[in-house]
Every structure is written in C-alpha cells, then in structure tokens.
Design a protein around this motif. Sequence first.
Motif, PDB file in Angstrom:
ATOM      1  N   ARG A  63      -0.442   1.716  -0.582  1.00 40.29           N
ATOM      2  CA  ARG A  63       0.872   1.070  -0.667  1.00 40.29           C
ATOM      3  C   ARG A  63       0.844  -0.420  -0.344  1.00 40.29           C
ATOM      4  O   ARG A  63       1.837  -0.989   0.095  1.00 40.29           O
ATOM      5  N   LYS A  64      -0.294  -1.075  -0.574  1.00 39.88           N
ATOM      6  CA  LYS A  64      -0.418  -2.516  -0.380  1.00 39.88           C
ATOM      7  C   LYS A  64      -1.163  -3.090  -1.570  1.00 39.88           C
ATOM      8  O   LYS A  64      -2.218  -2.589  -1.945  1.00 39.88           O
ATOM      9  N   THR A  86       4.166  -4.734  -0.212  1.00 34.36           N
ATOM     10  CA  THR A  86       3.970  -3.600   0.688  1.00 34.36           C
ATOM     11  C   THR A  86       5.174  -2.679   0.553  1.00 34.36           C
ATOM     12  O   THR A  86       6.049  -2.909  -0.273  1.00 34.36           O
ATOM     13  N   ASP A  87       5.208  -1.641   1.382  1.00 31.86           N
ATOM     14  CA  ASP A  87       6.345  -0.722   1.360  1.00 31.86           C
ATOM     15  C   ASP A  87       7.652  -1.407   1.730  1.00 31.86           C
ATOM     16  O   ASP A  87       8.698  -1.080   1.192  1.00 31.86           O
ATOM     17  N   HIS A  88       7.565  -2.355   2.654  1.00 28.18           N
ATOM     18  CA  HIS A  88       8.780  -2.923   3.226  1.00 28.18           C
ATOM     19  C   HIS A  88       9.104  -4.332   2.762  1.00 28.18           C
ATOM     20  O   HIS A  88      10.196  -4.824   3.041  1.00 28.18           O
TER      21      HIS A  88
END
Length: 125
Positions: A63-64, A86-88
């Motif tokens: 997820r990066k 990224t996820d966030h």
Amino acid sequence: MPPASDYGLAGAALHMGLALLVILALIFAAYWVLRRFGPKLGLGPAGRGGMLRIMSHLSLGPRKSIIVVRFLNGKSEPKDLVLGVTDHSITLLTEDDAPHDTAAATDFAAALADKTSRPGGDAAS
C-alpha cells in the motif's frame, strides 16, 4: 418432426446449453471489438481525453507507491507530477515539464552510453 415438447429433458438441456454458448460467444465478440477498436473510438483508459494520465507506477511496499502522473492542462504545457501514495495521504514529491515529443525522448541507458562513448573527455563535463 415431433414438437419441441416431445424431446424430453435431454433435449431441453441441449437447447439451453446451445443458447448459453451463443450468448457467451456474443459476449466474447463484444469484448474483442471493444479491446480492438475502443481506444480509437475514445472508449477505455487509453482513449480518454482526460486531464490526468498515469505514466508510470513503482510499488515500494504494501500500500505504498510512487506514481508519475501527466497533468494535461489546455492553457499551459503538460506537466509530470511525481506523487508518493500511501493509504492515508498523497504527497507531491516533485513536478517537471513533460517532454513535447515522447518519441524523441531517449532513455537513461542510451543517454549514458552516448555521453561515455564520445572522445575528448566530454563525460567529465
């Protein structure tokens, strides 16, 4: 010739199986036509005239990733945006003007070979 109801269960199953094969053949033919002619008609990701296009993607882990996105603005030159994803969050890492002619752009290995093969010490400058 007897009516269709006289064929029994096996005949009905055969009739359903043939109908299913015809429907599947139509679906695969439609898929092939869209894959073959879709971009020319403006269908699909390659044919869209959108403002953003993903040029490259590099996964760094789960997820990066780093993504190079070409931003096509009608008022100015296109720009390549290098984004950390990224996820966030999505972070702009750098921004660069896109080359005008992508066919004329050389890759890194060809440029390095050109610089190192020139006589006269051009590689040091």
